[in-house]
Enzyme design. Structure first.
Site, mmCIF file in Angstrom:
data_model
loop_
_atom_site.group_PDB
_atom_site.id
_atom_site.type_symbol
_atom_site.label_atom_id
_atom_site.label_comp_id
_atom_site.label_asym_id
_atom_site.label_seq_id
_atom_site.Cartn_x
_atom_site.Cartn_y
_atom_site.Cartn_z
ATOM 1 N N CYS A 6 11.247 0.604 29.419
ATOM 2 C CA CYS A 6 9.832 0.416 29.066
ATOM 3 C C CYS A 6 9.113 -0.314 30.201
ATOM 4 O O CYS A 6 9.413 -1.474 30.494
ATOM 5 C CB CYS A 6 9.705 -0.365 27.759
ATOM 6 S SG CYS A 6 7.983 -0.771 27.372
ATOM 7 N N CYS A 9 7.556 -3.663 29.222
ATOM 8 C CA CYS A 9 8.568 -4.727 29.083
ATOM 9 C C CYS A 9 8.937 -5.265 30.463
ATOM 10 O O CYS A 9 9.085 -6.477 30.644
ATOM 11 C CB CYS A 9 9.813 -4.214 28.375
ATOM 12 S SG CYS A 9 9.649 -4.092 26.579
ATOM 13 N N ASP A 32 -5.035 -2.130 35.069
ATOM 14 C CA ASP A 32 -4.456 -0.789 34.916
ATOM 15 C C ASP A 32 -4.260 -0.162 36.298
ATOM 16 O O ASP A 32 -5.117 -0.286 37.180
ATOM 17 C CB ASP A 32 -5.383 0.083 34.058
ATOM 18 C CG ASP A 32 -4.691 1.326 33.540
ATOM 19 O OD1 ASP A 32 -4.453 1.410 32.319
ATOM 20 O OD2 ASP A 32 -4.384 2.224 34.362
ATOM 21 N N HIS A 48 8.256 -6.349 22.660
ATOM 22 C CA HIS A 48 8.056 -4.909 22.540
ATOM 23 C C HIS A 48 7.748 -4.484 21.106
ATOM 24 O O HIS A 48 8.523 -4.739 20.188
ATOM 25 C CB HIS A 48 9.298 -4.154 23.022
ATOM 26 C CG HIS A 48 9.124 -2.662 22.993
ATOM 27 N ND1 HIS A 48 8.634 -1.949 24.064
ATOM 28 C CD2 HIS A 48 9.326 -1.754 22.010
ATOM 29 C CE1 HIS A 48 8.561 -0.669 23.745
ATOM 30 N NE2 HIS A 48 8.978 -0.525 22.497
ATOM 31 N N ASN A 89 -5.179 3.203 21.840
ATOM 32 C CA ASN A 89 -4.667 4.539 21.524
ATOM 33 C C ASN A 89 -3.393 4.374 20.700
ATOM 34 O O ASN A 89 -2.486 3.637 21.093
ATOM 35 C CB ASN A 89 -4.365 5.313 22.812
ATOM 36 C CG ASN A 89 -5.620 5.616 23.613
ATOM 37 O OD1 ASN A 89 -6.682 5.868 23.033
ATOM 38 N ND2 ASN A 89 -5.516 5.574 24.924
ATOM 39 N N GLY A 95 -3.673 10.036 22.443
ATOM 40 C CA GLY A 95 -3.635 9.807 23.881
ATOM 41 C C GLY A 95 -2.733 8.670 24.319
ATOM 42 O O GLY A 95 -2.771 8.277 25.483
ATOM 43 N N HIS A 100 4.417 0.971 24.301
ATOM 44 C CA HIS A 100 4.492 -0.499 24.161
ATOM 45 C C HIS A 100 3.041 -0.876 23.917
ATOM 46 O O HIS A 100 2.173 -0.605 24.769
ATOM 47 C CB HIS A 100 5.057 -1.114 25.453
ATOM 48 C CG HIS A 100 5.138 -2.620 25.473
ATOM 49 N ND1 HIS A 100 6.294 -3.304 25.795
ATOM 50 C CD2 HIS A 100 4.202 -3.569 25.228
ATOM 51 C CE1 HIS A 100 6.061 -4.614 25.747
ATOM 52 N NE2 HIS A 100 4.787 -4.795 25.400
ATOM 53 N N HIS A 102 -0.656 -1.863 23.609
ATOM 54 C CA HIS A 102 -1.575 -2.409 24.610
ATOM 55 C C HIS A 102 -3.009 -2.164 24.188
ATOM 56 O O HIS A 102 -3.316 -1.181 23.526
ATOM 57 C CB HIS A 102 -1.306 -1.801 25.997
ATOM 58 C CG HIS A 102 -1.330 -0.304 26.010
ATOM 59 N ND1 HIS A 102 -0.241 0.459 25.631
ATOM 60 C CD2 HIS A 102 -2.295 0.579 26.335
ATOM 61 C CE1 HIS A 102 -0.536 1.731 25.740
ATOM 62 N NE2 HIS A 102 -1.792 1.843 26.159
ATOM 63 N N HIS A 104 -6.788 -1.679 25.804
ATOM 64 C CA HIS A 104 -7.560 -1.423 27.020
ATOM 65 C C HIS A 104 -8.874 -2.213 26.972
ATOM 66 O O HIS A 104 -9.556 -2.210 25.938
ATOM 67 C CB HIS A 104 -7.941 0.057 27.126
ATOM 68 C CG HIS A 104 -6.796 1.016 27.267
ATOM 69 N ND1 HIS A 104 -6.403 1.527 28.488
ATOM 70 C CD2 HIS A 104 -5.975 1.581 26.347
ATOM 71 C CE1 HIS A 104 -5.387 2.369 28.300
ATOM 72 N NE2 HIS A 104 -5.110 2.421 27.012
HETATM 73 P P1 AMP Z 1 -2.269 4.812 26.955
HETATM 74 O O1 AMP Z 1 -2.722 6.221 27.263
HETATM 75 O O2 AMP Z 1 -3.180 4.138 25.957
HETATM 76 O O3 AMP Z 1 -0.805 4.754 26.567
HETATM 77 O O4 AMP Z 1 -2.477 3.988 28.284
HETATM 78 C C1 AMP Z 1 -1.454 3.663 29.169
HETATM 79 C C2 AMP Z 1 -2.116 3.068 30.386
HETATM 80 O O5 AMP Z 1 -1.127 2.402 31.135
HETATM 81 C C3 AMP Z 1 -2.776 4.089 31.313
HETATM 82 O O6 AMP Z 1 -4.161 3.763 31.461
HETATM 83 C C4 AMP Z 1 -1.995 3.944 32.617
HETATM 84 O O7 AMP Z 1 -2.794 4.119 33.763
HETATM 85 C C5 AMP Z 1 -1.439 2.537 32.502
HETATM 86 N N1 AMP Z 1 -0.231 2.275 33.244
HETATM 87 C C6 AMP Z 1 0.925 2.992 33.236
HETATM 88 N N2 AMP Z 1 1.843 2.420 34.024
HETATM 89 C C7 AMP Z 1 1.276 1.312 34.530
HETATM 90 C C8 AMP Z 1 1.725 0.275 35.421
HETATM 91 N N3 AMP Z 1 2.950 0.278 35.949
HETATM 92 N N4 AMP Z 1 0.864 -0.735 35.738
HETATM 93 C C9 AMP Z 1 -0.375 -0.754 35.213
HETATM 94 N N5 AMP Z 1 -0.850 0.176 34.354
HETATM 95 C C10 AMP Z 1 -0.049 1.195 34.035
HETATM 96 ZN ZN ZN Z 2 8.156 -2.505 25.967
#
Ligand code: AMP
Ligand code: ZN
Length: 114
Positions: A6, A9, A32, A48, A89, A95, A100, A102, A104
């Site tokens: 993950c 994580c 992001d 997690h 999301n 989407g 994990h 989060h 936005h």
């Molecule tokens: P979601 O579509 O809501 O799951 O959003 C996942 C977000 O995580 C996307 O906007 C990605 O650009 C962002 N993301 C994925 N990997 C990383 C990373 N290593 N560092 C920062 N953001 C990330």
């Molecule tokens: Zn995680």
């Protein structure tokens, strides 16, 4: 501990890099990697949890802390006056790509769909 693969994580434990804007014992916030707005920050729990659906009543304090952190970060990054968007999301068709939890935080100019 969450899944070993993950990415959030790994960021939470410091094992993967991130441009952090906030950290305490339970929460991390970082930029992001593919920003959909001039300011695009993700707020995550260190523990997690795959999606919003998995949270339980005893997680109310953590969820409240994450929610209250959003306006603080918005203020620090100077996006309060013009307005900012908060998105969670939940699930594939909504989407969600990283499973994990989060939140936005988007602002500072034109905001694309996340
Ligand atoms: P979601 O579509 O809501 O799951 O959003 C996942 C977000 O995580 C996307 O906007 C990605 O650009 C962002 N993301 C994925 N990997 C990383 C990373 N290593 N560092 C920062 N953001 C990330
Ligand atoms: Zn995680």
């Amino acid at each position: 501990m969450g899944p070993a693969d993950c990415i959030f994580c790994l960021i939470a434990s410091g094992s993967a890099p991130a441009k952090k804007v906030y950290e305490d014992d339970k929460i991390v916030a970082f930029h992001d990697i593919h920003p959909k707005a001039p300011v695009h920050v993700l707020v995550i729990p260190k523990k997690h949890v795959a999606t919003l659906t998995e949270y339980l009543p005893e997680d109310a304090d953590l969820l409240g802390k994450m929610m209250l952190l959003l306006p603080q970060i918005a203020k620090t990054l100077g996006i309060t006056a013009r307005g900012y968007k908060v998105v969670i999301n939940t699930g594939k068709e909504a989407g969600q790509v990283v499973f994990h939890f989060h939140i936005h935080l988007l602002g500072g100019g034109t905001i694309e769909e996340v």
